[in-house]
Write an enzyme that holds these catalytic residues in place. Structure first.
Site, PDB file in Angstrom:
ATOM      1  N   HIS A  82       0.849  -1.204   0.000  1.00 40.56           N
ATOM      2  CA  HIS A  82       0.000   0.000   0.000  1.00 40.56           C
ATOM      3  C   HIS A  82       0.875   1.241   0.000  1.00 40.56           C
ATOM      4  O   HIS A  82       1.034   1.867   1.031  1.00 40.56           O
ATOM      5  CB  HIS A  82      -0.895  -0.005   1.231  1.00 40.56           C
ATOM      6  CG  HIS A  82      -2.088   0.894   1.127  1.00 40.56           C
ATOM      7  ND1 HIS A  82      -2.077   2.215   1.493  1.00 40.56           N
ATOM      8  CD2 HIS A  82      -3.339   0.654   0.697  1.00 40.56           C
ATOM      9  CE1 HIS A  82      -3.274   2.745   1.320  1.00 40.56           C
ATOM     10  NE2 HIS A  82      -4.060   1.811   0.841  1.00 40.56           N
ATOM     11  N   PHE A  83       1.393   1.696  -0.977  1.00 39.43           N
ATOM     12  CA  PHE A  83       1.459   1.189  -2.333  1.00 39.43           C
ATOM     13  C   PHE A  83       2.918   1.090  -2.705  1.00 39.43           C
ATOM     14  O   PHE A  83       3.683   1.982  -2.357  1.00 39.43           O
ATOM     15  CB  PHE A  83       0.747   2.135  -3.292  1.00 39.43           C
ATOM     16  CG  PHE A  83      -0.705   2.350  -2.964  1.00 39.43           C
ATOM     17  CD1 PHE A  83      -1.651   1.401  -3.330  1.00 39.43           C
ATOM     18  CD2 PHE A  83      -1.132   3.477  -2.289  1.00 39.43           C
ATOM     19  CE1 PHE A  83      -3.000   1.600  -3.050  1.00 39.43           C
ATOM     20  CE2 PHE A  83      -2.477   3.674  -1.998  1.00 39.43           C
ATOM     21  CZ  PHE A  83      -3.413   2.738  -2.372  1.00 39.43           C
TER      22      PHE A  83
END
Length: 153
Positions: A53-54
């Site tokens: 993420h991410f």
């Protein structure tokens, strides 16, 4: 029960069932048991959630900011009880209202968590919570939590 000093990490671990990687409160700065808490979470690139993420653009998931606020609120509620009265009990989310995410939280940030109990009735608590980074509001929500027996869980 009144507690004159903020709980240390050992006391936090006694109050909350969460453990790494899901314990999202590092330290309590200020508190008034059953009324108000100010705590923080140091956000590190080593957090497992940043792996996905991410990739290349690490952002703390908003639901984990909410969870950090809820854990902070849980500490202030649970500190208002003698520890022996908490045996066999669990403190759970019951509702979330008016959630707003205003800014991203990234590695290196110190997430300041503030929760104020605005209502308590029977085994339900409603809390107004905010999260800040560098004195800027990054998230806010009204959280409701309930205490129940573990066997009901």
């Amino acid at each position: 029960m009144s507690h004159p000093l903020p709980p240390n990490i050992q006391e936090i671990l006694q109050l909350l069932p969460h453990r790494y990687p899901f314990l999202l409160v590092d330290r309590v700065i200020e508190f008034n048991a059953g009324k108000y808490i100010k705590a923080y979470k140091n956000v590190s690139i080593n957090e497992p959630f940043f792996q996905g993420h991410f990739p290349g653009f690490p952002v703390m998931p908003g639901v984990l900011i909410l969870e950090a606020m809820a854990q902070s609120g849980g500490i202030t509620v649970l500190q208002s009880f003698p520890i022996n009265e908490l045996q066999g009990k669990v403190f759970l989310f019951a509702g979330i209202e008016n959630v707003k995410f205003r800014q991203q939280v990234i590695p290196g940030d110190q997430l300041i968590l503030e929760c104020e109990i605005i209502r308590h009735k029977l085994q339900l608590w409603k809390m107004s919570c905010q999260a800040f980074v560098n004195n800027k509001l990054v998230a806010e929500a009204i959280l409701t939590a309930a205490m129940t027996n573990k066997e009901n869980f």
